[in-house]
Design an enzyme around this catalytic site. Sequence first.
Site, PDB file in Angstrom:
ATOM      1  N   ALA A   3       0.812  -1.222   0.000  1.00 19.05           N
ATOM      2  CA  ALA A   3       0.000   0.000   0.000  1.00 19.05           C
ATOM      3  C   ALA A   3       0.844   1.270   0.000  1.00 19.05           C
ATOM      4  CB  ALA A   3      -0.951  -0.003   1.192  1.00 19.05           C
ATOM      5  N   THR A   4       2.037   1.230   0.577  1.00 18.64           N
ATOM      6  CA  THR A   4       2.896   2.430   0.546  1.00 18.64           C
ATOM      7  C   THR A   4       3.162   2.815  -0.901  1.00 18.64           C
ATOM      8  OG1 THR A   4       3.962   1.902   2.641  1.00 18.64           O
ATOM      9  CG2 THR A   4       5.201   3.324   1.139  1.00 18.64           C
TER      10      THR A   4
ATOM     11  N   GLN B  80      -6.355  -1.161   5.433  1.00  9.78           N
ATOM     12  CA  GLN B  80      -6.839  -1.782   6.679  1.00  9.78           C
ATOM     13  C   GLN B  80      -8.206  -2.438   6.531  1.00  9.78           C
ATOM     14  OE1 GLN B  80      -5.325  -2.396   9.494  1.00  9.78           O
ATOM     15  NE2 GLN B  80      -3.439  -1.237   9.168  1.00  9.78           N
TER      16      GLN B  80
ATOM     17  N   SER C 131      -2.644  -3.800   0.675  1.00  5.18           N
ATOM     18  CA  SER C 131      -1.425  -4.551   1.016  1.00  5.18           C
ATOM     19  C   SER C 131      -1.833  -5.974   1.372  1.00  5.18           C
ATOM     20  CB  SER C 131      -0.761  -3.961   2.265  1.00  5.18           C
ATOM     21  OG  SER C 131       0.319  -3.146   1.952  1.00  5.18           O
TER      22      SER C 131
ATOM     23  N   HIS D 290      -0.332  -8.236   3.123  1.00  2.00           N
ATOM     24  CA  HIS D 290      -0.041  -8.739   4.484  1.00  2.00           C
ATOM     25  C   HIS D 290      -1.014  -8.232   5.536  1.00  2.00           C
ATOM     26  CE1 HIS D 290       2.015  -5.167   6.444  1.00  2.00           C
ATOM     27  NE2 HIS D 290       2.056  -4.797   5.179  1.00  2.00           N
TER      28      HIS D 290
ATOM     29  N   THR E  67      10.044  -7.414 -12.559  1.00  2.00           N
ATOM     30  CA  THR E  67       9.605  -8.811 -12.622  1.00  2.00           C
ATOM     31  C   THR E  67       8.536  -9.090 -11.577  1.00  2.00           C
ATOM     32  OG1 THR E  67      11.778  -9.473 -13.387  1.00  2.00           O
ATOM     33  CG2 THR E  67      10.397 -11.213 -12.438  1.00  2.00           C
TER      34      THR E  67
ATOM     35  N   CYS F  21       3.644   2.088  13.239  1.00  2.00           N
ATOM     36  CA  CYS F  21       4.428   2.805  12.235  1.00  2.00           C
ATOM     37  C   CYS F  21       5.217   3.936  12.864  1.00  2.00           C
ATOM     38  CB  CYS F  21       3.516   3.373  11.145  1.00  2.00           C
ATOM     39  SG  CYS F  21       2.578   2.109  10.325  1.00  2.00           S
TER      40      CYS F  21
HETATM   41  N1  PMP Z   1      -2.063   2.515   4.624  1.00  2.00           N
HETATM   42  C1  PMP Z   1      -2.506   2.066   5.794  1.00  2.00           C
HETATM   43  C2  PMP Z   1      -3.850   2.488   6.275  1.00  2.00           C
HETATM   44  C3  PMP Z   1      -1.715   1.196   6.548  1.00  2.00           C
HETATM   45  O1  PMP Z   1      -2.163   0.746   7.718  1.00  2.00           O
HETATM   46  C4  PMP Z   1      -0.467   0.805   6.053  1.00  2.00           C
HETATM   47  C5  PMP Z   1       0.438  -0.106   6.862  1.00  2.00           C
HETATM   48  N2  PMP Z   1       0.566   0.260   8.199  1.00  2.00           N
HETATM   49  C6  PMP Z   1      -0.052   1.303   4.814  1.00  2.00           C
HETATM   50  C7  PMP Z   1      -0.877   2.146   4.126  1.00  2.00           C
HETATM   51  C8  PMP Z   1       1.256   0.915   4.223  1.00  2.00           C
HETATM   52  O2  PMP Z   1       1.259  -0.448   3.942  1.00  2.00           O
HETATM   53  P1  PMP Z   1       2.638  -1.205   3.653  1.00  2.00           P
HETATM   54  O3  PMP Z   1       3.512  -0.919   4.832  1.00  2.00           O
HETATM   55  O4  PMP Z   1       2.237  -2.629   3.545  1.00  2.00           O
HETATM   56  O5  PMP Z   1       3.185  -0.651   2.400  1.00  2.00           O
END
Ligand code: PMP
Length: 384
Positions: free
Chosen positions: A77-78, A188, A206, A208, A246, A333
């Site tokens: 997601a980042t 989330q 994301s 995970h 890749t 975080c």
């Molecule tokens: N957005 C939200 C709302 C998140 O909770 C997180 C992860 N804490 C992220 C983005 C970023 O996800 P990632 O660290 O898996 O890239």
Amino acid sequence: MSDGSFNLPIYLDGHATTPLAPEAEDAMSPWWHRNAANPNSPHRRGIAAAASVEEARANLATLFGASPQEFVFTSGATESNNIAILGVAAAAEAAHDPRRELIISAIEHKSVFSAAKSLKARGFSIHVCPVRRDGLIDVSTFEQMLSERTLLVSVMAANNEIGTVQPIAALLPIIRTVGAMIHVDAAQIAGKLPVEFADYDYASVSSHKLYGPMGIGALFVSAAAQYRPRPLFYGGGQEAGLRPGTLPTPLIAGFGAAAKLAVGRLGQDEVHCRTLADRLVAGLEAHQVRFRRNVENLNQLPGSLSLGFDGIDSASFVNVISNDVCISEGSACSSGQIQPSYVLSSIGLSKSEIDETVRIYCGRYNSIAEIDYAVNAIAEACKK
Ligand code: PMP
């Protein structure tokens, strides 16, 4: 094992990451070695790997109510948030679009906040919409910030510290009235509550956070979106050039399996996680632990708890109980940083209330026995 029924420490930190689903692990396994191949290779193994990538894409489409071609695999997601914000801004600039304003909420993840703020140097204005004490965006305040100069709105579906679920359905018609686009950070909410992407322009996930492997995620880009984001980097043209590199077949296969599992389990998981969180709260009350809920149950993801424990320093508390239970202070975080959580201060908590706050998530693989054990451990630690 503690009494043969569960492992210690008990993991209650599913906002930070969720454990891998066994089904996702099984789906990944052949692609590491036995069937290993680059999905872009023209040979038989490459073709099989490409088919597995497309199957995963189709699973995402089913989970999120969209078309497979609308999903681009990223590292998480980042990255998806960065592509959505920076890439849409770049596309608008290239099209000489005069709109130069973005609206984000005050409790967005740093990957949205910092990406948006970085655009200031390119002449964009960033408006930060406050949230109320209940953690939700105030729709009328939001409406006042919108104008025909608004290019993009970025709002998270659910928050990673307080679990609040935003009223995006109420924001959408207002956003459309001025012709702006919407990006939803669904990291989330994905796999925890039903969510449909079809009405959004862009959305980030994301793997995970939904019981899939780390290091893989996706960006949804609606076929109807006014702009396809510009890529942030260049390479071999994978993912239609938007995210070259890749494709990691095993991670994608695991992500796809986790998404497929979520489709079949959403309702069941929701009830399970809510039941566990309610039991945890009731257990703490029964032990006469002095604590408060920072946000109302009703507005939260099932399983999510943001609790303030009277007179406790959450950083040392989390550390003291970590042999028994893994929970987090306000935000994982921001752990290790000195500043108080901006999410908790945005909902109006004082510095001392923030210092007393822990974040808990009761997830799919937690059991009642684990919750009961965690209650005792937390209650004991509070007494000390
Ligand atoms: N957005 C939200 C709302 C998140 O909770 C997180 C992860 N804490 C992220 C983005 C970023 O996800 P990632 O660290 O898996 O890239």
